[in-house]
Scaffold this motif. Sequence first.
Motif, mmCIF file in Angstrom:
data_model
loop_
_atom_site.group_PDB
_atom_site.id
_atom_site.type_symbol
_atom_site.label_atom_id
_atom_site.label_comp_id
_atom_site.label_asym_id
_atom_site.label_seq_id
_atom_site.Cartn_x
_atom_site.Cartn_y
_atom_site.Cartn_z
ATOM 1 N N HIS A 29 0.826 -1.206 0.000
ATOM 2 C CA HIS A 29 0.000 0.000 0.000
ATOM 3 C C HIS A 29 0.860 1.256 0.000
ATOM 4 O O HIS A 29 0.523 2.253 -0.649
ATOM 5 C CB HIS A 29 -0.956 -0.008 1.195
ATOM 6 N N ALA A 32 2.134 1.842 -3.463
ATOM 7 C CA ALA A 32 1.061 2.384 -4.305
ATOM 8 C C ALA A 32 0.851 3.868 -4.009
ATOM 9 O O ALA A 32 0.679 4.677 -4.934
ATOM 10 C CB ALA A 32 -0.239 1.603 -4.085
ATOM 11 N N LEU A 33 0.894 4.238 -2.727
ATOM 12 C CA LEU A 33 0.753 5.646 -2.348
ATOM 13 C C LEU A 33 1.917 6.466 -2.894
ATOM 14 O O LEU A 33 1.724 7.557 -3.420
ATOM 15 C CB LEU A 33 0.677 5.782 -0.823
ATOM 16 N N LYS A 35 3.724 5.823 -5.537
ATOM 17 C CA LYS A 35 3.556 5.954 -6.985
ATOM 18 C C LYS A 35 2.552 7.053 -7.310
ATOM 19 O O LYS A 35 2.779 7.881 -8.193
ATOM 20 C CB LYS A 35 3.089 4.638 -7.589
ATOM 21 N N ALA A 36 1.433 7.047 -6.600
ATOM 22 C CA ALA A 36 0.393 8.048 -6.858
ATOM 23 C C ALA A 36 0.915 9.453 -6.554
ATOM 24 O O ALA A 36 0.690 10.395 -7.325
ATOM 25 C CB ALA A 36 -0.849 7.755 -6.009
ATOM 26 N N GLU A 37 1.632 9.580 -5.441
ATOM 27 C CA GLU A 37 2.140 10.895 -5.059
ATOM 28 C C GLU A 37 3.224 11.370 -6.028
ATOM 29 O O GLU A 37 3.281 12.546 -6.390
ATOM 30 C CB GLU A 37 2.674 10.860 -3.631
ATOM 31 N N SER A 39 3.407 10.578 -9.154
ATOM 32 C CA SER A 39 2.700 10.953 -10.371
ATOM 33 C C SER A 39 2.151 12.372 -10.243
ATOM 34 O O SER A 39 2.236 13.176 -11.170
ATOM 35 C CB SER A 39 1.559 9.968 -10.626
ATOM 36 N N GLU A 40 1.609 12.680 -9.067
ATOM 37 C CA GLU A 40 1.102 14.018 -8.796
ATOM 38 C C GLU A 40 2.240 15.035 -8.870
ATOM 39 O O GLU A 40 2.092 16.115 -9.452
ATOM 40 C CB GLU A 40 0.458 14.037 -7.404
ATOM 41 N N LYS A 41 3.391 14.691 -8.294
ATOM 42 C CA LYS A 41 4.544 15.597 -8.304
ATOM 43 C C LYS A 41 5.080 15.779 -9.727
ATOM 44 O O LYS A 41 5.521 16.861 -10.095
ATOM 45 C CB LYS A 41 5.650 15.095 -7.379
ATOM 46 N N HIS A 43 3.277 15.676 -12.422
ATOM 47 C CA HIS A 43 2.326 16.587 -13.062
ATOM 48 C C HIS A 43 2.622 18.026 -12.644
ATOM 49 O O HIS A 43 2.584 18.942 -13.466
ATOM 50 C CB HIS A 43 0.888 16.200 -12.707
ATOM 51 N N PRO A 113 7.626 13.746 -1.835
ATOM 52 C CA PRO A 113 6.356 13.102 -1.474
ATOM 53 C C PRO A 113 6.150 13.115 0.046
ATOM 54 O O PRO A 113 6.383 12.128 0.735
ATOM 55 C CB PRO A 113 6.518 11.673 -2.020
ATOM 56 N N THR A 116 3.740 10.405 1.815
ATOM 57 C CA THR A 116 4.310 9.052 1.831
ATOM 58 C C THR A 116 5.412 8.958 2.874
ATOM 59 O O THR A 116 5.481 7.976 3.624
ATOM 60 C CB THR A 116 4.860 8.684 0.439
#
Length: 134
Positions: A29, A32-33, A35-37, A39-41, A43, A113, A116
């Motif tokens: 988990h 996964a967090l 990776k998501a964070e 991706s946000e960074k 962007h 991040p 995270t």
Amino acid sequence: MEKNTYREERSVAGLFSELTREMSSLVRHEVALAKAEMSEKAHQATTGVTSLAVGGMVTFASILVLLFSAVYALAQVVELWLAALIVGLIVLVVGVVMLQKGRSNLKAKNLVPHRTMKTMREDKSFAKDHIRST
């Protein structure tokens, strides 16, 4: 007495097995967090770079307008050069504001991040406390 000791050992083994499964799930988990964070960074970084590029182009255009107004002012001193100068200054201010915004988006502290990192520190602390208590 031996049966009781066997149950306790089995129970402790079961607890460690459950702890291992839970920690594995927690790590998945957290990944996964992360990776998501990230991706946000990414962007956010893309947006910052785009702002810098657009700000640079606008600033360049304003410099051209300012140069044109200076040339025009020297060629003939009338009210028209003043209008070109005002427009050039306004475009320059817009470009500088866009450059500052893009630069602030690209600062290293904005790309870390944070969530995270915080949850991973909490997980580490929880795991240490849990291991100590067993």
